[in-house]
Motif scaffolding. Structure first.
Motif, PDB file in Angstrom:
ATOM      1  N   VAL A  19      60.789 -20.279 -15.782  1.00 60.14           N
ATOM      2  CA  VAL A  19      60.961 -19.732 -17.137  1.00 60.14           C
ATOM      3  C   VAL A  19      59.609 -19.288 -17.696  1.00 60.14           C
ATOM      4  O   VAL A  19      59.487 -18.195 -18.254  1.00 60.14           O
ATOM      5  CB  VAL A  19      61.655 -20.757 -18.063  1.00 60.14           C
ATOM      6  N   ARG A  20      58.597 -20.102 -17.532  1.00 63.96           N
ATOM      7  CA  ARG A  20      57.263 -19.721 -18.037  1.00 63.96           C
ATOM      8  C   ARG A  20      56.758 -18.453 -17.351  1.00 63.96           C
ATOM      9  O   ARG A  20      56.175 -17.571 -17.988  1.00 63.96           O
ATOM     10  CB  ARG A  20      56.273 -20.870 -17.846  1.00 63.96           C
ATOM     11  N   PHE A  21      56.993 -18.327 -16.036  1.00 63.58           N
ATOM     12  CA  PHE A  21      56.576 -17.153 -15.280  1.00 63.58           C
ATOM     13  C   PHE A  21      57.225 -15.884 -15.846  1.00 63.58           C
ATOM     14  O   PHE A  21      56.544 -14.905 -16.153  1.00 63.58           O
ATOM     15  CB  PHE A  21      56.953 -17.335 -13.806  1.00 63.58           C
ATOM     16  N   TYR A  22      58.544 -15.876 -15.996  1.00 67.26           N
ATOM     17  CA  TYR A  22      59.240 -14.677 -16.454  1.00 67.26           C
ATOM     18  C   TYR A  22      58.957 -14.377 -17.927  1.00 67.26           C
ATOM     19  O   TYR A  22      58.843 -13.215 -18.315  1.00 67.26           O
ATOM     20  CB  TYR A  22      60.738 -14.774 -16.165  1.00 67.26           C
ATOM     21  N   ARG A  23      58.796 -15.385 -18.748  1.00 70.92           N
ATOM     22  CA  ARG A  23      58.445 -15.144 -20.154  1.00 70.92           C
ATOM     23  C   ARG A  23      57.051 -14.533 -20.248  1.00 70.92           C
ATOM     24  O   ARG A  23      56.810 -13.657 -21.073  1.00 70.92           O
ATOM     25  CB  ARG A  23      58.533 -16.430 -20.962  1.00 70.92           C
ATOM     26  N   ALA A  24      56.125 -14.970 -19.391  1.00 69.87           N
ATOM     27  CA  ALA A  24      54.762 -14.428 -19.406  1.00 69.87           C
ATOM     28  C   ALA A  24      54.755 -12.945 -19.056  1.00 69.87           C
ATOM     29  O   ALA A  24      53.878 -12.200 -19.508  1.00 69.87           O
ATOM     30  CB  ALA A  24      53.870 -15.201 -18.436  1.00 69.87           C
ATOM     31  N   LEU A  25      55.745 -12.509 -18.269  1.00 70.16           N
ATOM     32  CA  LEU A  25      55.848 -11.089 -17.917  1.00 70.16           C
ATOM     33  C   LEU A  25      56.547 -10.272 -19.003  1.00 70.16           C
ATOM     34  O   LEU A  25      56.611  -9.053 -18.909  1.00 70.16           O
ATOM     35  CB  LEU A  25      56.596 -10.922 -16.592  1.00 70.16           C
ATOM     36  N   GLY A  26      57.101 -10.940 -20.010  1.00 74.81           N
ATOM     37  CA  GLY A  26      57.724 -10.227 -21.123  1.00 74.81           C
ATOM     38  C   GLY A  26      59.240 -10.226 -21.128  1.00 74.81           C
ATOM     39  O   GLY A  26      59.853  -9.560 -21.958  1.00 74.81           O
ATOM     40  N   PHE A  27      59.872 -10.975 -20.207  1.00 73.50           N
ATOM     41  CA  PHE A  27      61.325 -11.060 -20.217  1.00 73.50           C
ATOM     42  C   PHE A  27      61.775 -11.870 -21.431  1.00 73.50           C
ATOM     43  O   PHE A  27      61.206 -12.923 -21.729  1.00 73.50           O
ATOM     44  CB  PHE A  27      61.849 -11.740 -18.944  1.00 73.50           C
ATOM     45  N   GLY A  33      66.684 -22.243 -20.837  1.00 64.99           N
ATOM     46  CA  GLY A  33      65.270 -22.493 -21.086  1.00 64.99           C
ATOM     47  C   GLY A  33      64.715 -23.445 -20.062  1.00 64.99           C
ATOM     48  O   GLY A  33      65.348 -23.734 -19.037  1.00 64.99           O
ATOM     49  N   GLU A  34      63.534 -23.959 -20.342  1.00 68.09           N
ATOM     50  CA  GLU A  34      62.809 -24.781 -19.383  1.00 68.09           C
ATOM     51  C   GLU A  34      63.552 -26.047 -18.957  1.00 68.09           C
ATOM     52  O   GLU A  34      63.373 -26.526 -17.851  1.00 68.09           O
ATOM     53  CB  GLU A  34      61.432 -25.152 -19.934  1.00 68.09           C
ATOM     54  N   GLU A  35      64.392 -26.595 -19.808  1.00 63.91           N
ATOM     55  CA  GLU A  35      65.108 -27.835 -19.493  1.00 63.91           C
ATOM     56  C   GLU A  35      66.542 -27.583 -19.010  1.00 63.91           C
ATOM     57  O   GLU A  35      67.263 -28.523 -18.704  1.00 63.91           O
ATOM     58  CB  GLU A  35      65.141 -28.750 -20.727  1.00 63.91           C
ATOM     59  N   SER A  36      66.936 -26.340 -18.915  1.00 62.82           N
ATOM     60  CA  SER A  36      68.308 -25.989 -18.548  1.00 62.82           C
ATOM     61  C   SER A  36      68.472 -25.867 -17.038  1.00 62.82           C
ATOM     62  O   SER A  36      67.503 -25.655 -16.317  1.00 62.82           O
ATOM     63  CB  SER A  36      68.670 -24.653 -19.217  1.00 62.82           C
ATOM     64  N   SER A  37      69.710 -25.958 -16.567  1.00 62.26           N
ATOM     65  CA  SER A  37      69.980 -25.714 -15.145  1.00 62.26           C
ATOM     66  C   SER A  37      70.326 -24.243 -14.904  1.00 62.26           C
ATOM     67  O   SER A  37      70.411 -23.809 -13.760  1.00 62.26           O
ATOM     68  CB  SER A  37      71.120 -26.611 -14.657  1.00 62.26           C
ATOM     69  N   PHE A  38      70.535 -23.474 -15.977  1.00 60.10           N
ATOM     70  CA  PHE A  38      70.836 -22.049 -15.878  1.00 60.10           C
ATOM     71  C   PHE A  38      70.170 -21.345 -17.051  1.00 60.10           C
ATOM     72  O   PHE A  38      70.309 -21.758 -18.197  1.00 60.10           O
ATOM     73  CB  PHE A  38      72.350 -21.801 -15.918  1.00 60.10           C
ATOM     74  N   THR A  39      69.435 -20.273 -16.760  1.00 61.99           N
ATOM     75  CA  THR A  39      68.739 -19.510 -17.793  1.00 61.99           C
ATOM     76  C   THR A  39      69.015 -18.037 -17.579  1.00 61.99           C
ATOM     77  O   THR A  39      69.081 -17.563 -16.444  1.00 61.99           O
ATOM     78  CB  THR A  39      67.219 -19.783 -17.729  1.00 61.99           C
ATOM     79  N   SER A  40      69.191 -17.309 -18.675  1.00 63.15           N
ATOM     80  CA  SER A  40      69.463 -15.877 -18.608  1.00 63.15           C
ATOM     81  C   SER A  40      68.440 -15.124 -19.459  1.00 63.15           C
ATOM     82  O   SER A  40      68.162 -15.513 -20.595  1.00 63.15           O
ATOM     83  CB  SER A  40      70.884 -15.592 -19.114  1.00 63.15           C
ATOM     84  N   PHE A  41      67.905 -14.052 -18.890  1.00 63.66           N
ATOM     85  CA  PHE A  41      66.953 -13.173 -19.573  1.00 63.66           C
ATOM     86  C   PHE A  41      67.547 -11.776 -19.674  1.00 63.66           C
ATOM     87  O   PHE A  41      68.319 -11.355 -18.815  1.00 63.66           O
ATOM     88  CB  PHE A  41      65.652 -13.037 -18.761  1.00 63.66           C
ATOM     89  N   ARG A  42      67.130 -11.044 -20.689  1.00 68.18           N
ATOM     90  CA  ARG A  42      67.487  -9.629 -20.796  1.00 68.18           C
ATOM     91  C   ARG A  42      66.590  -8.844 -19.851  1.00 68.18           C
ATOM     92  O   ARG A  42      65.391  -9.081 -19.760  1.00 68.18           O
ATOM     93  CB  ARG A  42      67.304  -9.132 -22.223  1.00 68.18           C
TER      94      ARG A  42
END
Length: 119
Positions: A19-27, A33-42
């Motif tokens: 999650v930190r990696f993809y957020r740093a790229l702007g997703f 989120g970081e504590e979830s077992s499933f995360t979705s980005f736009r």
């Protein structure tokens, strides 16, 4: 008839790191989120999903996800500033795209590209 790709889901052994990696790229994170077992980005009009997998679950090279971006060089610089180490530098390809490659912390190969304007 296939109309497009709705989403791609990538496996991760460490959700918080991914999650930190993809957020740093702007997703933009939409769910999870970081504590979830499933995360979705736009990802434009589509989605990039992450799903947690146990440490014993392994995968090998599977292919590459290609994302079109507004500015390849700006994203490359953002990746460098975030401490990422892209596997290529931005370049113009003979097939008509400017692109660079980056491998995420779980080994998934990503390409960020932009079509070149016709001459």
């Amino acid at each position: 008839m296939i109309e497009g790709i709705s989403a791609i889901t990538l496996a991760t052994h460490e959700m918080s790191r991914a999650v930190r990696f993809y957020r740093a790229l702007g997703f933009e994170i939409l769910h999870g989120g970081e504590e979830s077992s499933f995360t979705s980005f736009r990802a434009g009009t589509s989605y990039l999903n992450l799903i947690a997998q146990p440490a014993e679950r392994r995968w090998s090279w599977w292919g590459r996800v290609i994302f079109y971006v507004t500015d390849v060089d700006a994203l490359y610089n953002r990746a460098l500033a975030a401490g990422c180490q892209p596997t290529t530098t931005p370049r113009d390809a003979e097939w008509g795209e400017r692109f660079f490659h980056l491998t995420d912390p779980d080994g998934h190969e990503l390409s960020f590209a932009r079509p070149l304007l016709p001459v």
